[in-house]
Design an enzyme around this catalytic site. Structure first.
Site, PDB file in Angstrom:
ATOM      1  N   GLN A 178       0.308  -1.139   0.131  1.00 52.23           N
ATOM      2  CA  GLN A 178      -0.417   0.346   0.217  1.00 52.23           C
ATOM      3  C   GLN A 178       1.429   1.610   0.222  1.00 52.23           C
ATOM      4  O   GLN A 178      -0.071   2.663   0.123  1.00 52.23           O
ATOM      5  CB  GLN A 178      -0.846   0.211   1.124  1.00 52.23           C
ATOM      6  CG  GLN A 178      -1.972  -1.153   1.419  1.00 52.23           C
ATOM      7  CD  GLN A 178      -3.052  -1.065   0.126  1.00 52.23           C
ATOM      8  OE1 GLN A 178      -3.241   0.386  -1.115  1.00 52.23           O
ATOM      9  NE2 GLN A 178      -3.955  -2.281  -0.187  1.00 52.23           N
ATOM     10  N   GLY A 199       1.428  -5.454  -8.412  1.00 51.63           N
ATOM     11  CA  GLY A 199       0.659  -3.945  -9.370  1.00 51.63           C
ATOM     12  C   GLY A 199      -0.081  -4.079  -9.433  1.00 51.63           C
ATOM     13  O   GLY A 199      -0.206  -2.575  -9.653  1.00 51.63           O
ATOM     14  N   THR A 236       8.076 -19.498 -17.423  1.00 49.01           N
ATOM     15  CA  THR A 236       7.975 -18.412 -18.342  1.00 49.01           C
ATOM     16  C   THR A 236       8.089 -16.805 -17.572  1.00 49.01           C
ATOM     17  O   THR A 236       7.436 -17.251 -17.301  1.00 49.01           O
ATOM     18  CB  THR A 236       7.070 -18.883 -19.377  1.00 49.01           C
ATOM     19  OG1 THR A 236       8.038 -19.558 -20.188  1.00 49.01           O
ATOM     20  CG2 THR A 236       7.990 -17.442 -20.772  1.00 49.01           C
ATOM     21  N   CYS A 322      -9.184  -8.346   0.925  1.00 51.36           N
ATOM     22  CA  CYS A 322      -8.821  -9.459   1.118  1.00 51.36           C
ATOM     23  C   CYS A 322      -9.339 -10.717   2.175  1.00 51.36           C
ATOM     24  O   CYS A 322      -9.489 -11.531   1.394  1.00 51.36           O
ATOM     25  CB  CYS A 322      -7.767  -9.719   1.963  1.00 51.36           C
ATOM     26  SG  CYS A 322      -6.121  -9.437  -0.030  1.00 51.36           S
TER      27      CYS A 322
END
Lengths: 376, 395
Positions: A178, A199, A236, A322
């Site tokens: 945050q 992100g 990857t 959350c």
């Protein structure tokens, strides 16, 4: 619809989304491939890594990309066991951590590590109380920088400095989800070893996060594969999401000062509009982050006010996103009553929010106070 | 080799002169279930419905769909062979070999409804048994407790060979019991009640009472998901979502708190009946019953006294199939039909704002009726019905 739930997630910036699309439809090489499309993809990763490193004022090699902050926290906390000689050694954390840290610490506790959770009731003496707990058996301190529910800022700089003086061998992990890109952080000066960030809280897509690992810090590697991300997160890389993350980080870093001013003006305006309403309590402590405001509307349960505001075109959150419909208990751990926590809503800003939107939001809250049936 | 599904009727077979109505309904329901899976031939003879694919199709999916059709006692996947015993033996060996190879004992049961077939049932059993003993060295005969029963049915249209029999969904074909309206809340009980009545042949519609902002969009989605799970058995279900918040606010303001629950139940019944009348007047259904998930004494609104008060506003019969069941029995049925995991998602908490701390468990009808005098009931019902959203829910 006016969006005031930016601590949960944010709208992706158009330049970030544009680059992600380009990485999916044109520059879609695998960064590990030898051909030029692979090199091109690798350059995109490097560029994003540089943008992130610039935000934290650290070296590019100190940043690894993950899928989310929760994954970063898991790598950091379980990885830090390399720093512990045997179970029974001590972890110091707080009672107001996000679930990502709290659940990892619970797991470590089950495995036999000692855990001290510093309560946030007496915020003034928080650092002192935490430092008092540091001893030679302490191998890890994990702290949230800005609390996701009420914006409380913990003094990580001072804690890190004092803790390292007392025990130079311990590791310090900070959850900066945050605060990343929202307030200045200089990791060249902070005595912090590990930091997790995400992100999607800074206008990048969901599915990408990052972990700062200070140069020279030794932590366990728990995943195995192709060696990507220095083997901390093999597999990857999610190039489109990482590319967008880099763009979002760069833009937010450049506008950070202006954004902070904007947040302060929004918060001050909100406070001035509700200060005379005796049935609205402010749960965000003084000096907290200007972009998160937690209030309780007396007698009206969080979910009901949330849905009422939603019906009227405003998106806010009840407690922590959350935690879903479950209460996290963070506000209670700060000394507020259960009823007050049951009635709390979180208003969190983006640079897109305006003063007039705040006016409309407060009007809607007042309408809700008049109309809705009180139940707690 | 052609594979078919042999469907054994349940209690339909005991019906009298109207048996064909039930059978036709059952075949119609099976056709409805299989309509997207390919073309099939349906044959109904001697309490057995044969479903034969006319084109390539996934028989595993067909079997799964058949298992959810009410009115079926049991079903088997069977190989179809020409009525030539040598060919029947060859098909039996080929079709059942995977199963027979892992068994130690077996027996053969034969049924010859086509009496023109040259071998009688005991002869079929003996010769087929001998043949399989020769072909599968792992097998020996055990007529009492065999691992496998090889069944041979000689019917008009061909011979059918199978070994496994599965239980069907039971009950009566959906629709032959008329139309019913299920009051569905999102909890554990009401989907089970709906399933039980659908099993007895009711064709269901469903009503849900949502109270936004006191209940959330997620609570509604959860209820829709539960209805969708019932559609596994019931095809599609017409769904009515009533916006009940305004009505509940009025009750909360104007009626005694301890009677709130019972008055809410009564008003739900009244609104339901109003919606039923509206639906029936449109001519495409004839709803004649209300279905609820009440279990005697489970909560304050489900005591005998409360039920009496609720029933007094109902002109239609109210089916309460769970009335005598324990919660644990209801939960185990909910698990069986796959609704339990959805039912326990925690999205209906907000509605507790309207639940009094101490609801009256023995309400007197006169008290309740007096309390309701403060409400403009007809107006509130009209508003709630007007705001009701109607849509179809599918599996």
């Amino acid at each position: 619809m006016y969006y005031f739930d930016n601590a949960a997630t944010t709208k992706v910036l158009k330049p970030a989304a544009d680059l992600a699309l380009k990485c999916m439809t044109q520059m879609y090489g695998n960064p590990s491939s030898l051909h030029k499309m692979g090199v091109e993809a690798e350059e995109i990763l490097d560029s994003a890594r540089k943008s992130i490193a610039d935000v934290l004022n650290c070296e590019q090699g100190e940043i690894i990309f993950t899928s989310c902050a929760t994954e970063s926290v898991n790598i950091a906390l379980f990885g830090s066991l390399k720093n512990s000689k045997h179970t029974g050694e001590k972890i110091i954390t707080t009672s107001i951590e996000h679930a990502s840290t709290a659940k990892c610490v619970e797991k470590l506790e089950e495995q036999g590590y000692g855990v001290v959770r510093i309560s946030s009731k007496d915020v003034e003496n928080f650092s002192k109380r935490l430092i008092n707990e540091v001893d030679e058996k302490t191998f890890l301190i994990s702290l949230i920088h800005v609390n996701n529910e009420n914006g409380l800022i913990l003094p990580i700089e001072e804690i890190a400095k004092q803790a390292k003086l007392k025990n130079p061998n311990l590791l310090i992990h900070v959850d900066i989800v945050q605060s990343f890109c929202k307030m200045p952080l200089d990791f060249s000066k902070l005595k912090i070893d590990l930091a997790s960030f995400s992100g999607h809280k800074i206008n990048a897509p969901k599915g990408v996060g990052g972990l700062y690992i200070r140069k020279g810090t030794k932590i366990l590697k728990r995943s195995f594969g192709g060696g990507q991300e220095n083997n901390f997160r093999p597999g990857t890389e999610a190039v489109p999401a990482i590319a967008a993350f880099g763009v979002a980080a760069k833009i937010n870093r450049e506008r950070m000062d202006d954004s902070l001013k904007h947040y302060y003006s929004l918060k001050n305006h909100l406070m001035s509009k509700i200060k005379d309403n005796s049935d609205i309590y402010i749960n965000s402590p003084a000096g907290c982050a200007p972009y998160i405001v937690n209030v309780s509307i007396k007698g009206i349960r969080s979910e009901i006010m949330l849905h009422f505001l939603e019906q009227n075109g405003f998106i806010v959150s009840s407690g922590s996103a959350c935690s879903g419909s479950k209460k996290s208990g963070v506000l209670q751990s700060m000394g507020y009553s259960k009823a007050r926590e049951d009635c709390s809503i979180r208003i969190s800003f983006s640079t897109q929010n305006t003063i007039s939107q705040i006016d409309m939001l407060v009007d809607a809250i007042k309408q809700g106070q008049k109309k809705l049936i009180k139940s707690c | 080799m052609d594979e078919v599904i042999l469907i054994k009727e349940g209690e339909i077979a005991l019906k009298g002169l109207n048996r064909s109505d039930f059978e036709n309904r059952l075949i119609k329901n099976i056709k409805q279930k299989l309509k997207l899976l390919g073309k099939f031939r349906y044959e109904n003879a001697q309490s057995t419905i044969t479903v034969e694919p006319l084109e390539e199709c996934d028989m595993d999916v067909v079997e799964k769909k058949i298992s959810t059709v009410f009115g079926i006692a049991s079903y088997s996947r069977a190989a179809k062979a020409p009525k030539n015993f040598e060919k029947i033996k060859a098909v039996a060996k080929n079709y059942l070999q995977d199963h027979l190879k892992i068994c130690k004992t077996f027996k053969v049961e034969a049924r010859r409804s086509d009496k023109s077939f040259p071998l009688k049932s005991p002869q079929i059993c003996a010769e087929m048994g001998e043949f399989l003993l020769d072909e599968f060295s792992n097998l020996r005969v055990d007529v009492n407790e065999p691992d496998a029963i090889v069944k041979i049915e000689i019917r008009d249209k061909g011979a059918y060979i199978y070994s496994k029999k599965f239980s069907g969904a039971g009950g009566l074909p959906q629709g032959c019991g008329g139309d019913g309206m299920l009051l569905i809340s999102g909890g554990i009980d009401s989907p089970v009640a709906g399933w039980m009545m659908a099993k007895r042949g009711l064709k269901l519609q469903a009503i849900h009472f949502a109270s936004p902002p006191y209940t959330s969009e997620r609570a509604l989605k959860k209820t829709e998901k539960l209805v969708s799970k019932l559609c596994r058995w019931c095809d599609c279900i017409p769904f009515h979502c009533v916006d009940f918040a305004g009505f509940q606010e009025e009750i909360h303001k104007k009626c005694p708190k301890d009677l709130m629950t019972i008055i809410v139940r009564r008003m739900m019944m009244k609104i339901s009946q109003s919606i039923i009348n509206d639906q029936n007047s449109r001519g495409y259904c004839n709803i004649q019953a209300i279905v609820t998930g009440e279990s005697l004494g489970q909560v304050a609104s489900q005591t005998l006294g409360a039920t009496l008060c609720t029933n007094s506003v109902c002109s239609l019969p109210v089916f309460r199939p769970l009335i005598g069941m324990d919660k644990s029995e209801i939960v185990s049925l909910a698990r069986k039909i796959g609704t339990f995991e959805t039912s326990i998602l925690p999205y209906e908490d907000c509605c507790t704002v309207f639940t009094p701390k101490h609801p009256r468990t023995k309400p007197r009808l006169s008290d309740v009726e007096n309390a309701e005098k403060n409400l403009e009931i007809e107006k509130l019902i009209k508003e709630a019905v007007e705001k009701t959203k109607f849509y179809l829910i599918r599996e």
